[in-house]
Design an enzyme around this catalytic site. Structure first.
Site, PDB file in Angstrom:
ATOM      1  N   LYS A 106       0.842  -1.186   0.000  1.00 50.54           N
ATOM      2  CA  LYS A 106       0.000   0.000   0.000  1.00 50.54           C
ATOM      3  C   LYS A 106       0.883   1.244   0.000  1.00 50.54           C
ATOM      4  O   LYS A 106       1.910   1.289   0.688  1.00 50.54           O
ATOM      5  CB  LYS A 106      -0.882  -0.026   1.243  1.00 50.54           C
ATOM      6  CG  LYS A 106      -1.847   1.144   1.401  1.00 50.54           C
ATOM      7  CD  LYS A 106      -2.686   0.949   2.665  1.00 50.54           C
ATOM      8  CE  LYS A 106      -3.642   2.099   2.922  1.00 50.54           C
ATOM      9  NZ  LYS A 106      -4.463   1.868   4.140  1.00 50.54           N
ATOM     10  N   SER A 182      -9.353   1.790   3.413  1.00 48.51           N
ATOM     11  CA  SER A 182      -8.528   2.508   2.468  1.00 48.51           C
ATOM     12  C   SER A 182      -7.554   1.607   1.732  1.00 48.51           C
ATOM     13  O   SER A 182      -7.000   1.999   0.705  1.00 48.51           O
ATOM     14  CB  SER A 182      -7.765   3.616   3.194  1.00 48.51           C
ATOM     15  OG  SER A 182      -6.812   3.085   4.088  1.00 48.51           O
ATOM     16  N   SER A 206      -9.357  -0.562   7.746  1.00 44.53           N
ATOM     17  CA  SER A 206      -8.823  -0.541   6.386  1.00 44.53           C
ATOM     18  C   SER A 206      -8.039  -1.785   5.990  1.00 44.53           C
ATOM     19  O   SER A 206      -7.640  -1.909   4.840  1.00 44.53           O
ATOM     20  CB  SER A 206      -7.940   0.694   6.187  1.00 44.53           C
ATOM     21  OG  SER A 206      -8.697   1.857   6.386  1.00 44.53           O
TER      22      SER A 206
END
Length: 525
Positions: A106, A182, A206
Site C-alpha cells: 500500500k 482505504s 482498512s
C-alpha cells in the site's frame, strides 16, 4: 546500527517452517508461498519468471481488461533484483520462505526506490530517503517489493475506493461494487493475484474491510506487534500494518518477517516476551479448530431483513466450526450496544493533523510537502475538508473529546477481554458484516454506517484474523468470518483461522482476472 535492526528477522528465518506443498501441480492463482518455494526448489520456477508473470497480470488486468486500478507505481529494478536473488539462491541457498517472493505494498509505506504518495496528487514526486521498517524487514528476508498500491486517498478527496493520483479501484468480483477502503488496492491486488502477497494498513477497518470484500485473508495484529515507523498514519493509537494474502499460511509467513521490536516505534516494546518462540507459520494447522472454545459475539449479528442472507451464511459457518471440532459457545454477550459504543470510540479524528505533521517532518528537505501547514497550503481544492477542520488541533493532551474517545476504547477492550476470560474462550467469532457491499461511489448514510460498523480491533488494539466465508448470491460479493482474540494471541488466531480455512475452502478466484499463459504447469520435485 541500521543493520542491527534486521538481526531478529534474519535469526527467525533460520527456523523457517514450510508445510508440504501441493503435489507437483503449480497454479499461480492458488499457489501459497510453500507452493512457490517447492517450484523454486525443483528448478521449475525462479524469481525472475515469477516477477514476469505478475507484471503480465498487472498489464493485462490492472492497466487493461477490467482496469482494476490497484497499482500506482512499479519498481523499475524488480527484474534485476529477482535475478540477483536467483543467483544468491543458487550460490548459498534461500534466506527463508520469502526469498524471491513478490510483495505489493500500500502506498503509505516509505520505499527508498519509489515515491510514497498516499494516493494524493500533490505528493506524486515525494521520495523518501529510506524504507519503512516493515519494508526493510521484508527486503532483508529476500522479498521483492514489486510496486506500490492505490488506496482511498490519504489526504485528498477520495473517489470512494480510490485516490486523486491513482483513480478509482475496481472490485474484481463485481465492477459495480465497492471493494473497500482505504487498503482497497491491497485487497484487490491480492484477490487478482497481481503479487504473491500484499501489505496494507488500518486506522479503523482498512485491513478488514477490503479483505472481507475481496475474499482474502488478513491479520490485523495486536497494537505493538508491528512497527508503523516509516508509514503515513492518521492515528498513532489506532494505526496497524498487516498482510493481505490468499491463505492463512502466507499471512503468517509475512507476519514472521515484519513483527518485532523497533526503537523507531516504541509501542513495539509491548511485544517483549509476548511473541512466540516458534515461527507464526508453525501454528498453521488443518485441524486447528479441534477442541477450541469459540464464543459467538451475537451483539455483532444485526437484526432486520437486509441482514437475512448474511445471517444465514454466518449460521452455516458456525455449523462448519462445530463439525471441524470446535466447541461453539453461543451466545456470549457484553451487555453493550456494540455498534453505538463504537460510534464515539475513534481517536483518529483528533490525531489526524498531528500524525500528518509528524510524518511530513521525517521526509528529506527536497520533499514537496514537509509539514501540516504546507499540506494545507499546497493541497488546494484536492484536500479532504476534514483535514482543514482538525488542523487547528495541535495538542490533544487535555482535549476532552479525544480523552473521552480513549476512555471508550478502554471500555470496549475490557468488555471483550472480559468475555474471553469469563467463558474461558480461545477466541470470539463474528461475521465481518452481514450485508453485501454497497455500490461503487454510493454515499454512506447514517443508517448504512451503523449497519456496517465493525472497527473493534482498531479501537481496542486487539488482534483479528479474517478468512473468506462464502459469497452473496445476488451480486457475487464475498462474505467473511472474523476471529478475534486477546493481546498477542496471533498464534491462537492463526491456528483457528487455518483450521477453518482447511475445513471450508471458500475462497475462489474472481472470474474477471483468469489465469494467463504460463501460470499453470506440472513439475517433478
Amino acid at each position: 546500527m541500521r543493520y542491527l535492526r534486521l538481526i531478529p528477522v534474519l535469526t527467525a528465518l533460520l527456523a523457517w517452517h514450510i508445510p508440504q506443498a501441493h503435489a507437483d501441480s503449480f497454479d499461480l492463482s492458488t499457489a501459497t508461498i510453500a507452493d512457490i518455494n517447492a517450484a523454486f526448489a525443483a528448478g521449475s520456477l525462479n524469481s525472475e519468471r515469477l516477477v514476469s508473470l505478475y507484471l503480465a497480470r498487472i498489464e493485462a488486468y490492472d492497466k487493461a481488461g477490467p482496469k482494476l486500478g490497484s497499482v500506482i507505481n512499479l519498481n523499475p529494478h524488480a527484474l534485476e533484483e529477482a535475478r540477483a536473488l536467483d543467483a544468491e539462491r543458487a550460490k548459498r541457498g534461500p534466506r527463508g520462505p520469502l526469498h524471491g517472493i513478490v510483495v505489493l505494498a500500500k502506498d503509505v509505506f516509505d520505499t527508498q526506490d519509489m515515491p510514497t504518495t498516499g494516493g494524493f496528487k500533490p505528493l506524486a514526486a515525494s521520495q523518501p530517503e529510506r524504507d519503512a521498517f516493515v519494508i526493510e524487514r521484508l527486503r532483508a528476508a529476500g522479498a521483492i517489493v514489486l510496486g506500490k498500491l492505490n488506496l482511498a486517498d490519504w489526504y485528498g478527496k477520495a473517489a470512494g475506493s480510490g485516490s486523486t493520483l491513482g483513480g478509482v479501484v475496481i472490485s474484481p468480483y463485481n465492477a459495480t461494487k465497492y471493494p473497500g477502503a482505504s487498503s482497497s488496492g491491497s485487497g484487490v491486488a491480492a484477490a487478482a493475484w497481481l503479487g504473491t502477497v500484499t501489505l496494507g494498513s488500518d486506522t479503523g477497518g482498512s485491513l478488514v474491510i477490503p479483505a472481507a470484500l475481496n475474499a482474502v485473508v488478513t491479520i490485523a495484529p495486536t497494537r505493538g506487534l508491528v512497527s508503523r515507523n516509516g508509514m503515513m498514519w492518521n492515528s498513532p493509537l489506532q494505526e496497524k500494518a498487516g498482510p493481505m494474502t490468499r491463505s492463512v499460511y502466507d499471512a503468517a509467513a509475512v507476519l514472521d518477517a515484519i513483527a518485532g521490536y523497533d526503537p523507531g516505534d516504541l509501542t513495539t516494546a509491548a511485544s517483549f516476551n509476548r511473541m512466540p518462540s516458534a515461527p507464526y507459520t508453525s501454528f498453521v494447522a488443518a485441524d486447528g479448530l479441534r477442541g477450541a472454545r469459540i464464543g459467538v459475539l451475537r451483539e455483532m449479528v444485526r437484526p432486520g431483513a437486509m441482514h437475512d442472507e448474511g445471517r444465514a451464511m454466518f449460521e452455516r459457518e458456525l455449523a462448519a466450526l462445530a463439525r471441524a471440532g470446535a466447541i461453539v459457545v453461543d451466545p456470549v454477550l457484553t451487555g453493550l450496544d456494540l455498534s453505538a459504543s463504537q460510534a464515539g470510540a475513534s481517536t483518529a479524528t483528533y490525531e489526524q493533523g498531528i500524525a500528518a505533521d509528524y510524518y511530513f517532518s521525517t521526509l528529506p528537505p527536497g520533499a514537496p510537502i514537509r509539514s501540516l501547514d504546507e499540506l494545507l497550503e499546497k493541497g488546494g481544492d484536492l484536500l479532504e475538508p476534514t483535514l482543514r477542520q482538525v488542523a487547528a488541533l495541535r495538542s490533544i493532551d487535555h482535549h476532552a473529546p479525544f480523552l473521552a474517545a480513549r476512555e471508550q476504547q478502554i471500555m470496549l477492550r475490557d468488555a471483550l477481554v472480559g468475555l474471553l476470560d469469563r467463558f474461558q474462550l480461545d477466541a470470539l467469532v463474528l461475521p465481518y458484516r452481514t450485508v453485501t457491499a454497497p455500490k461503487q461511489g454510493a454515499p454512506f448514510d447514517a443508517i448504512s454506517r451503523r449497519e456496517m460498523r465493525n472497527g473493534l480491533h482498531a479501537y481496542t488494539g486487539l488482534p483479528t484474523v479474517l478468512v473468506p466465508g462464502g459469497y452473496f448470491k445476488a451480486d457475487g460479493m464475498p462474505f467473511a468470518l472474523q476471529f478475534f482474540g486477546r493481546e498477542f494471541s496471533e498464534p491462537v488466531l492463526i491456528r483457528l483461522a487455518s483450521g477453518y480455512e482447511a475445513a471450508t475452502h471458500h475462497r475462489r478466484a474472481p472470474s474477471s482476472t483468469p489465469a494467463l499463459a504460463g501460470e499453470r504447469f506440472e513439475f517433478k520435485q
